[in-house]
Design a protein around this motif. Structure first.
Motif, short mmCIF file in Angstrom:
data_model
loop_
_atom_site.label_atom_id
_atom_site.label_comp_id
_atom_site.label_asym_id
_atom_site.label_seq_id
_atom_site.Cartn_x
_atom_site.Cartn_y
_atom_site.Cartn_z
N LEU A 1 0.83 -1.20 0.00
CA LEU A 1 0.00 0.00 0.00
C LEU A 1 0.87 1.25 0.00
O LEU A 1 0.59 2.22 -0.73
CB LEU A 1 -0.93 -0.01 1.21
N ARG A 2 1.93 1.26 0.79
CA ARG A 2 2.83 2.42 0.80
C ARG A 2 3.48 2.62 -0.56
O ARG A 2 3.61 3.75 -1.05
CB ARG A 2 3.90 2.23 1.88
N ALA A 3 3.89 1.52 -1.18
CA ALA A 3 4.51 1.62 -2.50
C ALA A 3 3.53 2.15 -3.53
O ALA A 3 3.88 2.97 -4.39
CB ALA A 3 5.04 0.25 -2.93
N ALA A 4 2.28 1.69 -3.43
CA ALA A 4 1.27 2.14 -4.39
C ALA A 4 0.93 3.63 -4.19
O ALA A 4 0.63 4.34 -5.17
CB ALA A 4 0.00 1.30 -4.24
N LEU A 5 0.98 4.10 -2.95
CA LEU A 5 0.65 5.50 -2.67
C LEU A 5 1.78 6.45 -3.04
O LEU A 5 1.55 7.65 -3.22
CB LEU A 5 0.31 5.67 -1.18
N ALA A 6 3.00 5.93 -3.13
CA ALA A 6 4.14 6.78 -3.50
C ALA A 6 3.93 7.36 -4.90
O ALA A 6 3.57 6.65 -5.83
CB ALA A 6 5.43 5.96 -3.45
N GLY A 7 4.11 8.65 -5.01
CA GLY A 7 3.94 9.31 -6.29
C GLY A 7 2.53 9.74 -6.59
O GLY A 7 2.27 10.33 -7.64
N THR A 8 1.58 9.45 -5.69
CA THR A 8 0.21 9.91 -5.87
C THR A 8 0.02 11.23 -5.12
O THR A 8 0.94 11.76 -4.49
CB THR A 8 -0.80 8.87 -5.33
N SER A 9 -1.18 11.75 -5.18
CA SER A 9 -1.50 13.01 -4.49
C SER A 9 -1.83 12.78 -3.02
O SER A 9 -2.18 13.72 -2.31
CB SER A 9 -2.69 13.69 -5.18
N LEU A 10 -1.74 11.54 -2.55
CA LEU A 10 -2.09 11.20 -1.18
C LEU A 10 -0.85 11.14 -0.30
O LEU A 10 0.19 10.63 -0.72
CB LEU A 10 -2.81 9.85 -1.13
#
Length: 442
Positions: free
Chosen positions: A346-355
């Motif tokens: 989940l942390r990897a997926a959120l990296a680079g997003t607006s979150l």
């Protein structure tokens, strides 16, 4: 056989009459009975207006709403729901079988009145509590219908005291605690949490009870440091208030070894401790416990006996076997390793997003507290994501009042498969960008 059963049911409901060794005939129904049946939905004159008997409807409160059909969604980022593939159902069946065997059934089939299963209490006293640094006797433990029931019993007891209860809760915090306090007539103040949880210095004078989640703050996940826990206890002693500790998500400590509970530092009996087995075993189990001074537990036991007597005996005994035979420990180890991998995904997926993520989560847990772009309405986002088969939990209910920040929401990973986390986050980000571009994020 199917036809016979259908006719028998129609006879039982009065639609048909059976003539022995002859036939079934349509039952004769009086015309006034038909009229009453047809008008059943209409309110006759003199119908009770229940709004004159009730306070503000509880269904209007701003609460965390959970869908019962969440399993049909491909990307359920929900807290508190279980991926049943992680649970050893075979072991649970064996424990249920043992609990309903002849030897145990005689004990469990009766009405305990206000007592708990001694086997379960013994396990809590000798195994569960020592792991959290807590020492207690059997008369200082009450088995409850989950942590929510334990919190409710405490709120009821404290709010019915000789003086009006002034209570402090965390902001953001668990909304049902505030609702329960206010429902019972308490004067509630909220204190803003920081990167170290609830600051003791912000507790106003005259406070009589403080409700905290120090090990894994709900919903941010931050952990209260030992120095602050001791400061909180010292302030409680100086200003004579009690502390209610909800040990929320403490079992899921995979980033670091779990520290001792706040209750473990308590030498004056000022801390009431609330724990639960439901989130690790399965939420529908609804078994928790309350720990405190014997005189308080005795009062809570009497109050519980007036409401629901006790949690079902056979479930208590089955849980006791599940715990004592080592199945619970294996369950925790399995869930910790699985949740560690899911949180990393989940942390990897959120990296680079607006979150952005609250980065003070030092223990682990089963969810992340995230913030979207300025102006984002997480309630609107959650509704839009349903079309994408994505479920998130908007952050609004966790904040005191109706004007709290709207950008926050919770992403749980206890119920979603690891390989679906990245695609689910991509859909969330896509919705956010579309909403912000069209100017409908708020």
């Amino acid at each position: 056989m199917t036809v016979t059963l259908a006719y028998q049911e129609l006879v039982a409901q009065g639609y048909l009459n059976a003539k022995d060794r002859s036939a079934y005939v349509v039952a004769e129904v009086e015309s006034d009975q038909l009229a009453r049946s047809a008008d059943a939905s209409a309110k006759p004159a003199g119908t009770v207006d229940w709004s004159t008997f009730l306070a503000q409807p509880l269904r209007d409160r701003r609460a965390i709403r959970k869908r019962t059909d969440w399993r049909k969604f491909r990307y359920p980022f929900l807290y508190g729901q279980l991926d049943t593939r992680l649970f050893d159902r075979r072991a649970w069946r064996e424990c249920l079988h043992q609990a309903t065997g002849h030897r145990d059934f005689d004990d469990m089939a009766g009405d305990f009145v206000s007592a708990d299963d001694p086997l379960l209490v013994t396990y809590i006293r000798t195994r569960t509590l020592p792991r959290r640094g807590i020492s207690a006797t059997s008369d200082e433990i009450l088995v409850t219908v989950g942590a929510q029931n334990a919190l409710w019993l405490v709120v009821e007891l404290l709010s019915r005291g000789p003086t009006p209860l002034r209570a402090v809760c965390e902001n953001p915090g668990y909304p049902d605690t505030i609702h329960a306090l206010r429902w019972c007539g308490a004067d509630v103040t909220t204190v803003e949490v920081d990167d170290n949880g609830l600051p003791p210095q912000d507790i106003p004078p005259g406070t009589r009870a403080v409700f905290v989640t120090p090990s894994h703050q709900s919903p941010t996940g931050v952990t209260m440091r030992t120095t602050r826990r001791k400061d909180l206890l010292q302030k409680a002693a100086r200003e004579d208030f009690v502390i209610v500790e909800d040990d929320y998500d403490a079992e899921m400590s995979f980033l670091a070894a779990p520290g001792p509970a706040l209750k473990s530092y308590d030498r004056a009996g000022r801390v009431l401790y609330v724990g639960s087995f439901s989130k690790v075993m399965f939420p529908g189990l609804r078994l928790g416990y309350l720990v405190g001074p014997a005189e308080i537990i005795a009062e809570a036991r009497e109050l519980a006996s007036m409401i629901l007597r006790h949690p079902p005996g056979h479930l208590q005994r089955a849980a006791a076997y599940f715990l004592s035979l080592g199945h619970y420990d294996r369950q925790i180890r399995n869930m910790r390793s699985t949740y560690a991998a899911r949180q990393a995904a989940l942390r990897a997926a959120l990296a680079g997003t607006s979150l952005s993520i609250v980065e003070t989560n030092v223990s682990g847990g089963s969810c992340l507290w995230v913030r979207g772009p300025d102006g984002l309405d997480s309630d609107r986002l959650a509704r839009a994501l349903i079309e994408d088969s994505v479920l998130i939990e908007p952050g609004g209910p966790f904040f005191h009042g109706s004007d709290g920040p709207t950008e926050w929401f919770r992403l749980g990973y206890s119920s979603i498969e690891q390989d679906r986390i990245a695609p689910g986050v991509a859909l969330i980000e896509e919705r956010i960008q579309a909403m912000m571009t069209r100017g409908i994020g708020h």
